[in-house]
Design a protein around this motif. Structure first.
Motif, mmCIF file in Angstrom:
data_model
loop_
_atom_site.group_PDB
_atom_site.id
_atom_site.type_symbol
_atom_site.label_atom_id
_atom_site.label_comp_id
_atom_site.label_asym_id
_atom_site.label_seq_id
_atom_site.Cartn_x
_atom_site.Cartn_y
_atom_site.Cartn_z
ATOM 1 N N ALA A 288 0.823 -1.211 0.000
ATOM 2 C CA ALA A 288 0.000 0.000 0.000
ATOM 3 C C ALA A 288 0.860 1.267 0.000
ATOM 4 O O ALA A 288 0.541 2.247 -0.682
ATOM 5 N N GLY A 289 1.946 1.273 0.753
ATOM 6 C CA GLY A 289 2.829 2.443 0.791
ATOM 7 C C GLY A 289 3.453 2.733 -0.558
ATOM 8 O O GLY A 289 3.559 3.886 -0.972
ATOM 9 N N VAL A 290 3.876 1.695 -1.253
ATOM 10 C CA VAL A 290 4.477 1.860 -2.576
ATOM 11 C C VAL A 290 3.440 2.429 -3.541
ATOM 12 O O VAL A 290 3.723 3.360 -4.306
ATOM 13 N N SER A 291 2.222 1.879 -3.498
ATOM 14 C CA SER A 291 1.153 2.373 -4.376
ATOM 15 C C SER A 291 0.851 3.843 -4.101
ATOM 16 O O SER A 291 0.658 4.632 -5.031
ATOM 17 N N ALA A 292 0.836 4.225 -2.837
ATOM 18 C CA ALA A 292 0.539 5.618 -2.483
ATOM 19 C C ALA A 292 1.630 6.554 -3.014
ATOM 20 O O ALA A 292 1.329 7.641 -3.518
ATOM 21 N N ARG A 293 2.894 6.117 -2.912
ATOM 22 C CA ARG A 293 3.991 6.937 -3.440
ATOM 23 C C ARG A 293 3.877 7.114 -4.949
ATOM 24 O O ARG A 293 4.105 8.196 -5.481
ATOM 25 N N HIS A 294 3.518 6.035 -5.654
ATOM 26 C CA HIS A 294 3.359 6.126 -7.101
ATOM 27 C C HIS A 294 2.242 7.102 -7.466
ATOM 28 O O HIS A 294 2.387 7.899 -8.407
ATOM 29 N N VAL A 295 1.144 7.042 -6.730
ATOM 30 C CA VAL A 295 0.024 7.944 -7.004
ATOM 31 C C VAL A 295 0.462 9.388 -6.762
ATOM 32 O O VAL A 295 0.165 10.282 -7.561
ATOM 33 N N GLU A 296 1.191 9.626 -5.655
ATOM 34 C CA GLU A 296 1.667 10.985 -5.363
ATOM 35 C C GLU A 296 2.599 11.485 -6.464
ATOM 36 O O GLU A 296 2.494 12.634 -6.899
ATOM 37 N N ASP A 297 3.509 10.615 -6.912
ATOM 38 C CA ASP A 297 4.443 11.010 -7.963
ATOM 39 C C ASP A 297 3.696 11.370 -9.245
ATOM 40 O O ASP A 297 4.025 12.354 -9.910
ATOM 41 N N LYS A 298 2.702 10.577 -9.594
ATOM 42 C CA LYS A 298 1.937 10.848 -10.822
ATOM 43 C C LYS A 298 1.153 12.148 -10.688
ATOM 44 O O LYS A 298 1.030 12.912 -11.646
ATOM 45 N N GLN A 299 0.596 12.405 -9.511
ATOM 46 C CA GLN A 299 -0.190 13.620 -9.320
ATOM 47 C C GLN A 299 0.688 14.862 -9.362
ATOM 48 O O GLN A 299 0.260 15.912 -9.817
ATOM 49 N N LYS B 166 3.447 15.201 -11.200
ATOM 50 C CA LYS B 166 3.886 15.403 -12.582
ATOM 51 C C LYS B 166 2.736 15.847 -13.468
ATOM 52 O O LYS B 166 2.815 16.846 -14.160
ATOM 53 N N VAL B 167 1.671 15.048 -13.500
ATOM 54 C CA VAL B 167 0.533 15.349 -14.353
ATOM 55 C C VAL B 167 -0.727 15.181 -13.514
ATOM 56 O O VAL B 167 -1.038 14.075 -13.086
ATOM 57 N N PRO B 168 -1.418 16.271 -13.256
ATOM 58 C CA PRO B 168 -2.639 16.126 -12.458
ATOM 59 C C PRO B 168 -3.713 15.364 -13.250
ATOM 60 O O PRO B 168 -4.093 15.764 -14.345
ATOM 61 N N ILE B 169 -4.132 14.252 -12.677
ATOM 62 C CA ILE B 169 -5.169 13.433 -13.314
ATOM 63 C C ILE B 169 -6.364 13.406 -12.378
ATOM 64 O O ILE B 169 -6.223 13.100 -11.197
ATOM 65 N N ALA B 170 -7.512 13.775 -12.923
ATOM 66 C CA ALA B 170 -8.727 13.718 -12.122
ATOM 67 C C ALA B 170 -9.140 12.260 -11.989
ATOM 68 O O ALA B 170 -9.494 11.630 -12.970
ATOM 69 N N SER B 171 -9.030 11.753 -10.777
ATOM 70 C CA SER B 171 -9.408 10.349 -10.566
ATOM 71 C C SER B 171 -10.608 10.291 -9.649
ATOM 72 O O SER B 171 -10.661 10.958 -8.629
ATOM 73 N N THR B 172 -11.555 9.493 -10.050
ATOM 74 C CA THR B 172 -12.744 9.302 -9.231
ATOM 75 C C THR B 172 -12.716 7.884 -8.699
ATOM 76 O O THR B 172 -12.417 6.938 -9.432
ATOM 77 N N PRO B 173 -12.990 7.727 -7.415
ATOM 78 C CA PRO B 173 -12.975 6.377 -6.857
ATOM 79 C C PRO B 173 -14.090 5.529 -7.461
ATOM 80 O O PRO B 173 -15.190 6.019 -7.711
ATOM 81 N N ILE B 174 -13.777 4.314 -7.724
ATOM 82 C CA ILE B 174 -14.756 3.411 -8.331
ATOM 83 C C ILE B 174 -15.534 2.716 -7.225
ATOM 84 O O ILE B 174 -14.957 2.069 -6.361
ATOM 85 N N GLN B 175 -16.811 2.868 -7.243
ATOM 86 C CA GLN B 175 -17.687 2.273 -6.237
ATOM 87 C C GLN B 175 -18.642 1.287 -6.899
ATOM 88 O O GLN B 175 -19.833 1.302 -6.657
ATOM 89 N N ALA B 176 -18.104 0.437 -7.755
ATOM 90 C CA ALA B 176 -18.953 -0.504 -8.484
ATOM 91 C C ALA B 176 -19.377 -1.642 -7.566
ATOM 92 O O ALA B 176 -18.629 -2.071 -6.697
ATOM 93 N N PRO B 177 -20.600 -2.131 -7.762
ATOM 94 C CA PRO B 177 -21.026 -3.286 -6.971
ATOM 95 C C PRO B 177 -20.239 -4.528 -7.414
ATOM 96 O O PRO B 177 -19.583 -4.530 -8.446
ATOM 97 N N VAL B 178 -20.335 -5.559 -6.619
ATOM 98 C CA VAL B 178 -19.633 -6.799 -6.940
ATOM 99 C C VAL B 178 -20.105 -7.302 -8.293
ATOM 100 O O VAL B 178 -21.290 -7.438 -8.547
ATOM 101 N N HIS B 179 -19.170 -7.539 -9.160
ATOM 102 C CA HIS B 179 -19.468 -7.999 -10.520
ATOM 103 C C HIS B 179 -19.662 -9.513 -10.499
ATOM 104 O O HIS B 179 -18.828 -10.225 -9.932
ATOM 105 N N PRO B 180 -20.743 -10.011 -11.111
ATOM 106 C CA PRO B 180 -21.010 -11.457 -11.046
ATOM 107 C C PRO B 180 -19.974 -12.318 -11.764
ATOM 108 O O PRO B 180 -19.842 -13.489 -11.466
ATOM 109 N N SER B 181 -19.199 -11.740 -12.683
ATOM 110 C CA SER B 181 -18.226 -12.563 -13.409
ATOM 111 C C SER B 181 -16.901 -12.698 -12.657
ATOM 112 O O SER B 181 -16.021 -13.430 -13.094
#
Length: 188
Positions: A55-66, A68-83
């Motif tokens: 999780a820490g590594v992922s957070a650092r990558h997200v911070e680095d990307k933000q 450099k290039v601001p990307i509007a990211s919206t959290p995905i709140q999709a219901p459980v997919h049956p597949s």
């Protein structure tokens, strides 16, 4: 429900073509029949199968990307997919794997120091010891029959039989002990 090509999905996430291919090879992305990536189901599946220790590594990558290039990211709140397949809990699976590895190493150490032996070796040695004891005991009557015929006192007969049985059992014990130690040391 959004379906994207591999290239489009890579651009959306900021991932390389190689990373997308690796995720597909590891069955971490949900594809439809045409080979398009189901974005909602894939995002949910990636979240469920993500290594929590990273999780820490992922957070650092997200911070680095933000930065450099601001990307509007919206959290995905999709219901459980049956597949989506049912995924076991990552930490439980990891703990089970580590426990199994520890047991395997412990068994190996116990084998090496002689406190753990193979069942087949012990079964074979026990069978041979039992057969040898049976043969020794059945071979005893012809050996002492001529001596017993001449005896008339029941007490003398009993003492003679007891002594003969004791000698036979002591012989069997010595032979069985040496056979067992030889069988355990040769570990076939």
């Amino acid at each position: 429900m959004a379906f994207l090509t591999r290239k489009e999905y890579g651009e959306l996430k900021g991932w390389s073509k190689q990373h997308i291919s690796k995720l597909i090879l590891n069955n971490r992305l949900v594809l439809d029949e045409a080979g398009l990536i189901d974005v909602d189901a894939s995002e949910q599946f990636l979240a469920m199968t993500r290594d929590p220790s990273k999780a820490g590594v992922s957070a650092r990558h997200v911070e680095d990307k933000q930065r450099k290039v601001p990307i509007a990211s919206t959290p995905i709140q999709a219901p459980v997919h049956p597949s989506l397949p049912v995924i076991p809990d990552y930490q439980r699976s990891r703990a089970r794997r580590e426990h199994a590895q520890a047991e395997q190493i412990e068994s190996q150490v116990r084998k090496e120091n002689g406190s753990l032996v193979e069942v087949d070796v012990v079964d074979k040695a026990a069978f041979e010891a039992g057969r040898m004891l049976r043969d020794l005991l059945l071979g005893m009557p012809p050996q002492i029959a001529s001596e017993l015929v001449a005896m008339t006192d029941p007490w003398d007969i009993e003492q003679h039989l007891t002594a003969a049985i004791r000698r036979t059992l002591e012989d069997a014990e010595r032979m069985a002990a040496s056979d067992l130690s030889r069988a355990l040391s040769t570990k076939s």
